[in-house]
Design a protein around this motif. Structure first.
Motif, PDB file in Angstrom:
ATOM      1  N   LYS A  40      36.050  41.261  37.993  1.00  0.00           N
ATOM      2  CA  LYS A  40      35.498  41.835  36.735  1.00  0.00           C
ATOM      3  C   LYS A  40      35.040  41.430  36.143  1.00  0.00           C
ATOM      4  CE  LYS A  40      39.018  45.125  39.717  1.00  0.00           C
ATOM      5  NZ  LYS A  40      40.143  46.110  39.383  1.00  0.00           N
ATOM      6  N   ALA A  42      34.905  43.400  31.970  1.00  0.00           N
ATOM      7  CA  ALA A  42      34.748  44.504  31.047  1.00  0.00           C
ATOM      8  C   ALA A  42      33.900  44.194  30.012  1.00  0.00           C
ATOM      9  CB  ALA A  42      35.901  44.760  30.239  1.00  0.00           C
ATOM     10  N   VAL A  60      38.135  40.060  34.594  1.00  0.00           N
ATOM     11  CA  VAL A  60      39.565  40.010  34.569  1.00  0.00           C
ATOM     12  C   VAL A  60      39.669  39.862  35.584  1.00  0.00           C
ATOM     13  CG1 VAL A  60      40.644  42.479  34.118  1.00  0.00           C
ATOM     14  CG2 VAL A  60      38.760  41.678  31.670  1.00  0.00           C
ATOM     15  N   GLY A  64      44.466  42.275  36.534  1.00  0.00           N
ATOM     16  CA  GLY A  64      44.080  42.769  34.785  1.00  0.00           C
ATOM     17  C   GLY A  64      44.016  42.211  34.094  1.00  0.00           C
ATOM     18  N   ILE A  92      44.451  43.516  30.239  1.00  0.00           N
ATOM     19  CA  ILE A  92      43.556  43.462  29.578  1.00  0.00           C
ATOM     20  C   ILE A  92      44.300  45.431  29.551  1.00  0.00           C
ATOM     21  CG2 ILE A  92      42.586  44.899  31.861  1.00  0.00           C
ATOM     22  CD1 ILE A  92      39.766  44.397  29.795  1.00  0.00           C
ATOM     23  N   ALA A 115      36.013  47.147  24.966  1.00  0.00           N
ATOM     24  CA  ALA A 115      35.523  47.135  26.401  1.00  0.00           C
ATOM     25  C   ALA A 115      37.109  47.600  27.043  1.00  0.00           C
ATOM     26  CB  ALA A 115      35.941  45.673  25.994  1.00  0.00           C
ATOM     27  N   GLN A 116      38.147  48.139  26.845  1.00  0.00           N
ATOM     28  CA  GLN A 116      39.279  48.490  27.010  1.00  0.00           C
ATOM     29  C   GLN A 116      39.416  49.904  27.574  1.00  0.00           C
ATOM     30  OE1 GLN A 116      42.645  49.538  24.667  1.00  0.00           O
ATOM     31  NE2 GLN A 116      44.208  48.614  26.274  1.00  0.00           N
ATOM     32  N   TYR A 119      36.822  49.603  30.757  1.00  0.00           N
ATOM     33  CA  TYR A 119      37.969  48.769  31.441  1.00  0.00           C
ATOM     34  C   TYR A 119      38.170  50.393  32.044  1.00  0.00           C
ATOM     35  CZ  TYR A 119      40.497  46.193  34.904  1.00  0.00           C
ATOM     36  OH  TYR A 119      41.355  45.384  35.946  1.00  0.00           O
ATOM     37  N   GLU A 123      38.276  52.329  35.823  1.00  0.00           N
ATOM     38  CA  GLU A 123      39.755  52.146  37.017  1.00  0.00           C
ATOM     39  C   GLU A 123      39.817  52.775  37.320  1.00  0.00           C
ATOM     40  OE1 GLU A 123      43.052  48.486  36.493  1.00  0.00           O
ATOM     41  OE2 GLU A 123      43.472  50.478  34.822  1.00  0.00           O
ATOM     42  N   TYR A 127      34.581  56.730  34.668  1.00  0.00           N
ATOM     43  CA  TYR A 127      33.854  56.774  33.643  1.00  0.00           C
ATOM     44  C   TYR A 127      32.157  57.063  33.877  1.00  0.00           C
ATOM     45  CZ  TYR A 127      30.635  54.175  30.792  1.00  0.00           C
ATOM     46  OH  TYR A 127      29.989  52.970  30.058  1.00  0.00           O
TER      47      TYR A 127
END
Length: 159
Positions: A40, A42, A60, A64, A92, A115-116, A119, A123, A127
């Motif tokens: 993955k 991010a 990532v 994570g 992350i 980014a966090q 992500y 997850e 989103y």
């Protein structure tokens, strides 16, 4: 005669800008594809209109943990991605609480936060990419609101 020379110089500079921009996009794609093959990715953005812009790519693992990190920061098309090994090994989910971020500049912290955030939203499965409003569209919206406000004031004055 001088205006023609200036025009030719402007056209050459514009073409040079396009070529460097294409090279920068190719650099992004190369780094992103390399990271994506490992797992993955991010992506944290802190766009800059006048000030420096920042893009942070974090490779990532499934658990994570950040395996790889690269960042592009600058205001010109000559900016390239550079490795950021200080992010490797950080979870992350706790990225913003990490002590390493206190040593980074504000733009890097904002890109890491983005980014966090993205992500975690991906997850969770909720989103949605929001498209920025162009300045021209924003101007149209502002004028429309002003028109409505003025009409409302005149309507209230007559009643």
């Amino acid at each position: 005669m001088n205006i023609i020379v200036l025009g030719v110089i402007a056209i050459i500079a514009y073409i040079f800008q396009i070529l460097l921009g294409m090279k920068q996009i190719k650099n992004f794609n190369t780094v992103y594809i390399r990271m994506k093959r490992k797992g993955k990715v991010a992506i944290g953005r802190r766009p800059g209109k006048i000030a420096s812009g920042t893009i942070l790519l974090l490779g990532v693992s499934d658990k994570g943990i950040i395996q790889e990190a690269e960042m592009m920061q600058g205001i010109s098309v000559v900016a390239r991605f550079k490795a950021r090994p200080q992010f490797v090994g950080i979870d992350i989910h706790q990225l913003m609480e990490s002590a390493i971020l206190t040593k980074e500049n504000k733009l890097t912290r904002q890109a890491a936060e983005n980014a966090q955030k993205v992500y975690l939203a991906v997850e969770k499965g909720n989103y949605q990419e929001t498209k920025p409003i162009s300045p021209l569209m924003n101007l149209g919206t502002q004028l429309s609101l002003m028109k409505h406000s003025i009409q409302t004031k005149f309507t209230k004055g007559r009643v």
